[in-house]
Structures are given as C-alpha cells and as structure tokens.
Write an enzyme that holds these catalytic residues in place. Structure first.
Site, PDB file in Angstrom:
ATOM      1  CG  ASP A   1      -5.176  12.001  -0.409  1.00 26.87           C
ATOM      2  OD1 ASP A   1      -5.286  10.987  -0.411  1.00 26.87           O
ATOM      3  OD2 ASP A   1      -3.980  12.770   0.003  1.00 26.87           O
TER       4      ASP A   1
ATOM      5  CE  LYS B   1       4.757  11.682  -1.500  1.00 27.03           C
ATOM      6  NZ  LYS B   1       4.467  11.084  -0.419  1.00 27.03           N
TER       7      LYS B   1
ATOM      8  CG  ASP C   1      -2.737  12.098  -4.411  1.00 26.44           C
ATOM      9  OD1 ASP C   1      -3.272  13.106  -3.711  1.00 26.44           O
ATOM     10  OD2 ASP C   1      -1.683  11.864  -4.273  1.00 26.44           O
TER      11      ASP C   1
HETATM   12  P1  GTP Z   1       0.486  17.102   2.285  1.00 25.16           P
HETATM   13  O1  GTP Z   1       0.648  17.946   3.505  1.00 25.16           O
HETATM   14  O2  GTP Z   1       0.143  18.072   1.085  1.00 25.16           O
HETATM   15  O3  GTP Z   1       1.551  15.945   2.115  1.00 25.16           O
HETATM   16  O4  GTP Z   1      -0.982  16.378   2.748  1.00 25.16           O
HETATM   17  P2  GTP Z   1      -1.316  15.237   3.903  1.00 25.16           P
HETATM   18  O5  GTP Z   1      -1.337  16.003   5.112  1.00 25.16           O
HETATM   19  O6  GTP Z   1      -2.836  14.795   3.408  1.00 25.16           O
HETATM   20  O7  GTP Z   1      -0.400  14.161   3.585  1.00 25.16           O
HETATM   21  P3  GTP Z   1      -0.684  12.902   2.609  1.00 25.16           P
HETATM   22  O8  GTP Z   1      -1.137  13.138   1.493  1.00 25.16           O
HETATM   23  O9  GTP Z   1       0.833  12.090   2.806  1.00 25.16           O
HETATM   24  O10 GTP Z   1      -1.306  11.885   3.694  1.00 25.16           O
HETATM   25  C1  GTP Z   1      -2.305  10.853   2.915  1.00 25.16           C
HETATM   26  C2  GTP Z   1      -3.615  10.587   3.877  1.00 25.16           C
HETATM   27  O11 GTP Z   1      -3.231  10.252   5.240  1.00 25.16           O
HETATM   28  C3  GTP Z   1      -4.305  12.081   3.951  1.00 25.16           C
HETATM   29  O12 GTP Z   1      -5.795  11.579   3.761  1.00 25.16           O
HETATM   30  C4  GTP Z   1      -4.067  12.414   5.036  1.00 25.16           C
HETATM   31  O13 GTP Z   1      -5.312  13.195   5.437  1.00 25.16           O
HETATM   32  C5  GTP Z   1      -3.698  11.351   6.050  1.00 25.16           C
HETATM   33  N1  GTP Z   1      -2.777  11.774   6.902  1.00 25.16           N
HETATM   34  C6  GTP Z   1      -1.547  11.837   6.975  1.00 25.16           C
HETATM   35  N2  GTP Z   1      -0.792  12.092   8.227  1.00 25.16           N
HETATM   36  C7  GTP Z   1      -1.595  11.961   9.172  1.00 25.16           C
HETATM   37  C8  GTP Z   1      -1.882  11.740  10.555  1.00 25.16           C
HETATM   38  O14 GTP Z   1      -0.420  12.061  11.252  1.00 25.16           O
HETATM   39  N3  GTP Z   1      -2.863  11.411  11.239  1.00 25.16           N
HETATM   40  C9  GTP Z   1      -3.994  11.048  10.508  1.00 25.16           C
HETATM   41  N4  GTP Z   1      -5.150  10.713  11.183  1.00 25.16           N
HETATM   42  N5  GTP Z   1      -4.162  11.191   9.204  1.00 25.16           N
HETATM   43  C10 GTP Z   1      -2.866  11.470   8.445  1.00 25.16           C
END
Ligand code: GTP
Length: 324
Positions: A107, A158, A214
């Site tokens: 992201d 964070k 991001d």
């Molecule tokens: P929020 O729910 O808004 O925090 O967003 P998010 O679910 O994308 O979480 P975050 O921004 O912390 O995640 C960073 C990156 O890791 C993103 O590109 C997510 O798609 C990915 N990500 C987070 N958790 C997982 C997971 O459990 N499995 C996989 N495959 N990707 C994950």
C-alpha cells in the site's frame, strides 16, 4: 508483496475490494507498485493475498503484460499477519524463492531507489535491511532509530507522538534465515514480533529520499491522487489538466465546475450547476444539479442528489447521498 489486509481505515471503499486493488486516479493501486518494481529489474512479483483474492486477481488482469513482470498469487487460508504471510508465501514458493528477497507492504506509492537498498544490504552483508523514509509527523508509523553505520538501535511501532523522524517505509530486503524467526501457521507481525528481535543482530536500515506515501487512510489516498496528477511522483498517468483527470467518457455539464483537483472516473456525470473539487469519483458516479462535492471519495456507482452538499466524506459503493 503483502496484499492480504482488510484495509479497515479506508472503509467503506475497501468493503468490496482489497486496498491494493482500489483504483488510484486511473488504475488499480498495485499497478503503480508493480511498474516501480519492474523499473528496478524485478521480474517476478508474488502477491501474498488473503482478503478478497479473486477481486484482486480480476483488477490486475493484463498487468503482467503492461508492467513486464510475472505475477504469482499465494492465498492464505486465514490472515497470518505481516510476517506470517511472508513465511506462508515462502513455504508455497519452496525452491523458487531466492536466498535473498524483497518483501513489501502493498500500500505504498513510491519511487524510492530500490537498487540502493539492495546494494547497501549486500555491502553490509546483513540479515535484514529496512528502507526508512523521513516524515514530519511519525505518530502513525513505525519509528526507527539507527546508528551511523545504519544499524537499527530501536524499533518503535506507532508511537502516537507527533515528532519528526525516520519511519519504516514497509520495504525490506531479507535473507531467508529471517524465516526461521517466524513460527509457521501463526499470526505474526514483522514490525512488532520479528524486527525487534533482530535489533543488534543483523537489522540494518537505510534512509532513502524520494517520494513515499502510504495510501492507507482517506486523507493520504487523496494526497497521493493529487501528487500523481501534479507530478510530484513519476507515474505513467497523463492528467487532463494539472491536478485533474476526467475519463474520456465522463460527462460534465457546461455550467458545472470540476476542480481544482478532481478525478472523474469512467462513466461519471456531473450535472449543471454542480461542483466537484478536491474529490475522487470512481466509475459511474452521478452528481446531481447544483450539488457540491468537496474533499470526498466516492466509490463506484454513487449518486449525489440534486442540491446535496458533501464535504470530507467517504461513500460506499452504489450509495445515494440525499439533499439536506
Ligand atoms: P488497516 O486495516 O487500515 O490497518 O489496513 P491493512 O489491513 O492494509 O493493514 P496495514 O496497513 O498495517 O498492512 C500493511 C500491508 O500488509 C498492507 O499491504 C496489507 O495488505 C498487508 N497485510 C496486513 N496484514 C496482512 C495479513 O495478515 N496477510 C497478508 N497477506 N497481508 C497483510
């Protein structure tokens, strides 16, 4: 590339589509990342999926040819967290995974110099290297303090403190040995569980200057849109005018105002007397006569009633915004 999260902070935009597949200006967000990787010589991208993998796959149809990189999809049976997902993907890939590989959050819109990161990692002969990006307000990010030689001294996830600092850019070079620190089949976070254990034991960082954003919140999604349309980050997008992109088949009434800053996706209609500024309207949205939309993001198929006033809103798919 980690693309399995639910993107809760971007809801309701991400209720039906994973954040990495969400349209940013005129293409699925991941297209920017894959093109950036391909531009640095990456020939194969593995997407570690979880949430709505079929929607992601459909959104990226044709991207392999466009970017010139092979795309592989690995789907977790349940969310395993940022480290668990890397371990799961590595197991699925087996021998196909190199001893040294890149791992990335899916992201991040960026043009950072990946080659410099890979070079630093190789020269220092280390276990893991994190790209750092300087920000004015580090409260929402993982703050990383590093020494003169690049060694990570402290890894703080964070902090909530509005101080300037160098933050984890979500771009890593890892040696396969890092996988041994991740227990299989469990939800494990690379930021909270793995990197802190590597502090003082092979965790390095490199500050990279360039564009980095991001897109995980509505505010940053909008900022990234204007940065693309105003040329602050290099992409293949061709704006209609600085800060503005109107799809070829979108229809804007003569007496309507679009901009400053606006994206009108395919099939959008802006009726007479209406105004759209600092807003993104995804496919097929309709803004009724004399309605005003500002600082908002509209999912596909949203209809804004005549005379309605919408400010700073994020609207879900096919919703109708009434007047008054
Ligand atoms: P929020 O729910 O808004 O925090 O967003 P998010 O679910 O994308 O979480 P975050 O921004 O912390 O995640 C960073 C990156 O890791 C993103 O590109 C997510 O798609 C990915 N990500 C987070 N958790 C997982 C997971 O459990 N499995 C996989 N495959 N990707 C994950």
């Amino acid at each position: 590339m980690l693309v399995g999260g639910e993107g809760t902070r971007l809801r309701p935009l991400t209720e039906w589509i994973p954040k990495p597949a969400l349209t940013l200006v005129d293409r699925p967000f991941l297209a920017y990342m894959i093109e950036w990787l391909a531009g640095h010589g990456v020939t194969e991208v593995v997407l570690a999926c979880g949430f709505l993998p079929d929607v992601l796959r459909a959104a990226l149809a044709g991207e392999e040819e466009r970017a010139g990189a092979k795309i592989r999809y690995v789907v977790e049976p349940e969310p395993l967290g940022t480290a668990g997902a890397i371990r799961f993907a590595a197991e699925e890939l087996g021998e196909d995974l190199d001893d040294r590989f890149l791992a990335l959050n899916g992201d991040v819109l960026t043009d950072l110099d990946l080659a410099a990161l890979l070079r630093a990692h190789a020269e220092r002969g280390t276990t893991a290297t994190i790209a750092l990006h300087p920000v004015e307000d580090s409260s929402a990010y993982g703050l990383v303090r590093s020494g003169e030689g690049g060694e990570v001294l402290e890894f703080l996830e964070k902090t909530g403190e509005r101080a300037p600092g160098e933050v984890n850019a979500g771009i890593y070079v890892l040696e396969r040995s890092v996988l041994d620190l991740i227990p299989p089949g469990e939800s494990v976070s690379i930021e909270r569980d793995v990197f802190p254990r590597l502090v003082g034991d092979g965790l390095q960082a490199l500050r990279l200057d360039g564009y980095w954003m991001d897109i995980g919140t509505p505010e940053r999604y909008l900022r990234a849109s204007w940065d693309i349309l105003e040329g602050r980050v290099e992409t293949r997008v061709g704006p209609t005018a600085p800060g503005i992109l109107v799809a070829a088949d979108a229809n804007v009434a003569e007496s309507a105002t679009v901009g400053p800053r606006a994206v009108l996706g395919p099939g959008c209609r802006v009726r007479s007397g209406a105004e759209v500024r600092e807003s993104v309207l995804l496919d097929g949205c309709v803004v009724g006569e004399n309605a005003h939309v500002a600082g908002s993001i509209l999912s596909p198929g949203v209809e804004v009633a005549p005379g309605a006033i919408l400010g700073g809103a994020v609207v879900g798919r096919d919703e109708r915004v009434p007047a008054g």
